[in-house]
Design an enzyme around this catalytic site. Structure first.
Site, PDB file in Angstrom:
ATOM      1  N   CYS A 259     -38.001 -13.874  61.971  1.00  0.00           N
ATOM      2  CA  CYS A 259     -38.420 -15.206  61.536  1.00  0.00           C
ATOM      3  C   CYS A 259     -37.417 -16.241  62.041  1.00  0.00           C
ATOM      4  O   CYS A 259     -36.247 -15.925  62.247  1.00  0.00           O
ATOM      5  CB  CYS A 259     -38.461 -15.213  60.001  1.00  0.00           C
ATOM      6  SG  CYS A 259     -38.829 -16.791  59.224  1.00  0.00           S
ATOM      7  N   GLY A 260     -37.866 -17.445  62.217  1.00  0.00           N
ATOM      8  CA  GLY A 260     -36.944 -18.514  62.602  1.00  0.00           C
ATOM      9  C   GLY A 260     -35.851 -18.733  61.571  1.00  0.00           C
ATOM     10  O   GLY A 260     -34.780 -19.247  61.893  1.00  0.00           O
TER      11      GLY A 260
END
Length: 158
Positions: free
Chosen positions: A36-37
């Site tokens: 995930c970012g």
């Protein structure tokens, strides 16, 4: 259920962990993901754990694959990723759902206790719930809230 201490969760190792084990601690409960970012927040979460654990604090990580399939790994892969890349020492639990009919009962409870800006559903990975020493959910923070931004709020509960 009257507090988070009434729930049990499965560890990455497959063991049932009664959350009563954390009674009397301030907790930051986070749904996590490895791709995930926001994944670099593991670094900040581990820093909170290292700094504040001696005062009665713990992060609890709950991997979730419901958002963009960003946690595709199995338990050993998740454990290895967290250990190698971020040195995670805080408790990590087995992958769960946080929304929908199969949502883990703990997350059903957390969402009912503190709704988010756009309703009770979890909108993305790294949503954070802050729980006081008595097991009461006192705050909910969006994924964009960095762990280091929570230090003063956590210290106020310690």
């Amino acid at each position: 259920m009257s507090s988070i201490y009434d729930f049990t969760a499965t560890s990455l190792a497959g063991d049932d962990v009664p959350l009563k084990r954390f009674e009397g601690q301030v907790l930051l409960i986070v749904n996590t993901a490895s791709a995930c970012g926001f994944t670099p927040q593991y670094k900040g979460l581990e820093a909170l754990q290292q700094t504040l654990a001696p005062r009665g604090f713990s992060v609890l990580g709950f991997p979730c694959n419901q958002f963009g399939s960003q946690e595709p790994g199995d338990a050993p892969q998740i454990e290895q990723f967290c250990s190698i890349n971020y040195g995670v020492t805080f408790p990590m639990f087995a992958k769960i759902d946080v929304n929908g009919n199969a949502a883990h009962p703990l997350y059903q409870y957390l969402k009912n206790a503190k709704s988010g800006l756009l309703g009770s559903s979890i909108k993305w990975n790294f949503t954070k719930f802050l729980v006081d020493r008595s097991g009461k959910v006192v705050a909910r923070h969006a994924p964009t809230t960095k762990p280091e931004g929570l230090v003063k709020e956590i210290e106020g509960l310690l």
